[in-house]
Design a protein around this motif. Structure first.
Motif, mmCIF file in Angstrom:
data_model
loop_
_atom_site.group_PDB
_atom_site.id
_atom_site.type_symbol
_atom_site.label_atom_id
_atom_site.label_comp_id
_atom_site.label_asym_id
_atom_site.label_seq_id
_atom_site.Cartn_x
_atom_site.Cartn_y
_atom_site.Cartn_z
ATOM 1 N N VAL A 1 -0.482 2.056 10.035
ATOM 2 C CA VAL A 1 -0.443 1.259 8.779
ATOM 3 C C VAL A 1 0.321 0.196 8.932
ATOM 4 O O VAL A 1 1.553 -0.201 9.397
ATOM 5 C CB VAL A 1 0.192 2.244 7.553
ATOM 6 N N SER B 1 1.701 -3.325 6.572
ATOM 7 C CA SER B 1 1.650 -3.861 5.031
ATOM 8 C C SER B 1 1.737 -5.526 5.024
ATOM 9 O O SER B 1 2.123 -6.034 6.331
ATOM 10 C CB SER B 1 3.014 -2.876 4.630
ATOM 11 N N GLN C 1 -0.513 4.619 0.071
ATOM 12 C CA GLN C 1 -1.106 4.167 1.506
ATOM 13 C C GLN C 1 -1.238 5.874 2.138
ATOM 14 O O GLN C 1 -2.184 5.937 2.773
ATOM 15 C CB GLN C 1 0.104 3.263 2.189
#
Length: 574
Positions: A51, A53, A94
């Motif tokens: 992930v 960001s 998320q």
């Protein structure tokens, strides 16, 4: 299911610990491809979800996004990486999106397991079908077993198999029907649908499905309409090297054919096609099998390993083709001889002896020229005898005339006439002892110079005389060449004694009676010379060639051998 998706892509792993170019993406064009690829590479290297960001992309990096990459694992093996670009959102959101991607991986794993199970089932069905086909004794029984199993496996109302019979296709088997009438409308429509698919070399599905190749399906529409708008699928049935027929499957309208079913049907058709072709080949006649074996031997003989033989054969075939196309003048050849158009025979007028001879065969004679004479002494004595008898009776006649004895005069007058006739007959026989030439000509046969004093009998041929200015040519044509020979055909004559000269001739008459000589049969053909030559003599022999018209050079050079082979085959009873 996920809102705010900007871009997504699916990648496959490579041996270099990287990922390939995206094999699937949405949308197809847009920014951020490099960011997605980097995230997928990291997920592949770590074998875990990634992930990222606050990622910037677009012109001058003015746009912000977040990246999520999730590896897809099937049977504990990483098979792909999915990466998405989403609009900025909270950490909880998320993780929710990441969980959805992981669930998608589980769904793909389940789908693959179902596909593997279906492949195992189709493989088991194919093995069962092949075993059943090979266990049948004939192609008809094998086709019947095939359509029955296909109908049961795919839940079809009817499955049909048709085989090629030349150009058209004839229906061979219908599922769950032992016999059918080939003249019915249903059978003809099924055959028309099969021919429609085979002619286009396509699998035709009606109603059509997405991704299907465009094809003419008029016959399929008519077949579907006959069964209340049913679904129809026809697959060309291919053998080892050619299309041998087709398989037509029919389902209810509420169960149309999808891509997976059609693909499975095609794979099964490709599997059973060679087996059915093998059954058909086993049912051929011995002649057809023998011809194929000879063709195989010829193919091996003319293969790359025998290049010289191939070139020689090709040259021979080309030469034969040229000879068959080029025409030439066919001339029939035969033995010929010269004969006089008239032949005068001089025969012995009575029994006697040869006294004198003046000529022999080959001599020229003039009309009236003495040729030979016979001994005439006996005839002269006989003439003297009858002359003395005539004188005696003449004296008695004068005496009876003086005495005026009318009865005696009548008797004596009759005796005088009788004796006078005998004298004339004897004088005529004396003239015939001299043989004279009847006309100007040449003595063709006869030579008595070695037979002086030899006895001859009445009617015995002594000489033959032929004229010098009138000849005819006699041809001895073999019986296999006489066909087509008729009056009016022209030709050429070459005499053995005059090889530098050629004489033109015209056929006058073909005698329709065969003659035998020197262990051969021939027909006598008479011809006339256009311009008689003083060099020719009766009895000369040579060769004549008659113009029989235009024929191919191959026929001219081979017709004699071919005719003999035909006659031999016919005599053998074949």
């Amino acid at each position: 299911m996920v809102t705010g998706i900007i871009r997504g892509a699916l990648y496959l792993p490579t041996d270099a610990r990287g990922v390939t170019t995206a094999i699937a993406s949405w949308p197809e064009e847009g920014d951020g491809e490099c960011l997605l690829r980097d995230a997928a590479t990291q997920a592949l290297a770590e074998k875990s979800s990634v992930v990222r960001s606050q990622q910037h992309y677009g012109p001058e990096k003015q746009r912000a996004c977040e990246l999520i990459a999730c590896p897809l694992i099937v049977d504990r093996q990483l098979v792909a990486v999915v990466a998405v670009m989403i609009s900025p959102r909270s950490e909880a959101q998320q993780h929710a999106i990441l969980q959805l991607l992981q669930w998608g991986g589980l769904w793909m794993e389940t789908l693959l397991q179902h596909q593997t199970k279906a492949q195992h089932q189709s493989g088991a069905f194919a093995l069962t079908a092949m075993t059943a086909i090979l266990g049948q004794a004939s192609s008809h029984a094998a086709a019947m077993e095939t359509v029955n199993q296909l109908a049961d496996y795919f839940r079809c109302e009817r499955v049909s198999i048709g085989f090629r019979r030349g150009l058209p296709i004839r229906l061979q088997a219908l599922s769950h029907i032992a016999r059918f009438d080939p003249r019915t409308q249903l059978v003809r429509r099924i055959e028309a649908a099969m021919e429609e698919a085979v002619d286009q070399n396509l699998t035709i599905i009606f109603p059509a499905i997405s991704g299907q190749d465009s094809a003419v399906a008029r016959a399929h529409a008519e077949l579907a309409g006959q069964q209340q708008d049913s679904a129809v699928c026809t697959i060309p049935l291919r053998g080892r090297s050619k299309t041998i027929g087709a398989i037509t499957l029919e389902r209810p309208a509420n169960q149309p054919f999808d891509k997976l079913t059609v693909a499975l049907c095609q794979s099964l058709a490709n599997l059973v096609g060679p087996s059915l072709e093998l059954k058909q080949r086993e049912e051929r006649s011995s002649w057809a099998k023998g011809f194929e074996a000879l063709s195989g031997l010829a193919g091996s003989a003319l293969g790359p390993a025998n290049l010289k033989l191939k070139m020689v054969t090709l040259t021979a075939l080309v030469s034969l083709g040229l000879l068959a196309l080029i025409d030439g003048t066919y001339e029939m050849t035969s033995v010929a001889r010269i004969e006089g158009s008239v032949r005068q025979v001089l025969a012995a007028p009575q029994n006697g002896y040869v006294q004198q001879t003046e000529v022999r065969a080959g001599d020229f004679v003039n009309e009236g020229q003495l040729i030979a004479s016979l001994d005439s002494r006996d005839l002269q004595l006989q003439r003297q005898k009858w002359q003395s008898e005539y004188d005696k009776i003449q004296a008695e006649y004068q005496e009876a005339l003086a005495k005026r004895e009318r009865v005696q005069l009548s008797l004596l007058r009759a005796q005088l006439d009788q004796v006078s006739a005998e004298i004339k007959l004897t004088e005529e026989r004396l003239k015939r002892t001299q043989l004279h030439a009847p006309f100007d000509g040449v003595v063709v046969s006869g030579d008595l110079s070695q037979s002086l004093g030899a006895p001859v009998e009445t009617g015995q041929v002594l000489y033959e005389v032929a004229p010098l200015n009138s000849y005819r040519v006699v041809l001895e044509v073999d019986e296999q060449d006489v066909a087509g020979l008729e009056s009016g055909k022209t030709g050429r004559l070459i005499i053995s004694a005059l090889p530098e000269s050629t004489f033109d001739l015209v056929i006058d008459k073909v005698v329709p009676v065969a003659e035998s000589s020197d262990a051969r049969n021939y027909f006598r053909v008479e011809a006339a010379l256009d311009e008689p030559s003083p060099l020719l003599r009766p009895g000369m022999r040579g060769v004549a060639k008659i113009d029989m018209g235009q024929r191919s050079l191959l026929w001219i050079w081979t017709h004699s051998v071919v005719d003999r082979i035909r006659l031999w085959i016919w005599a053998a009873g074949w």
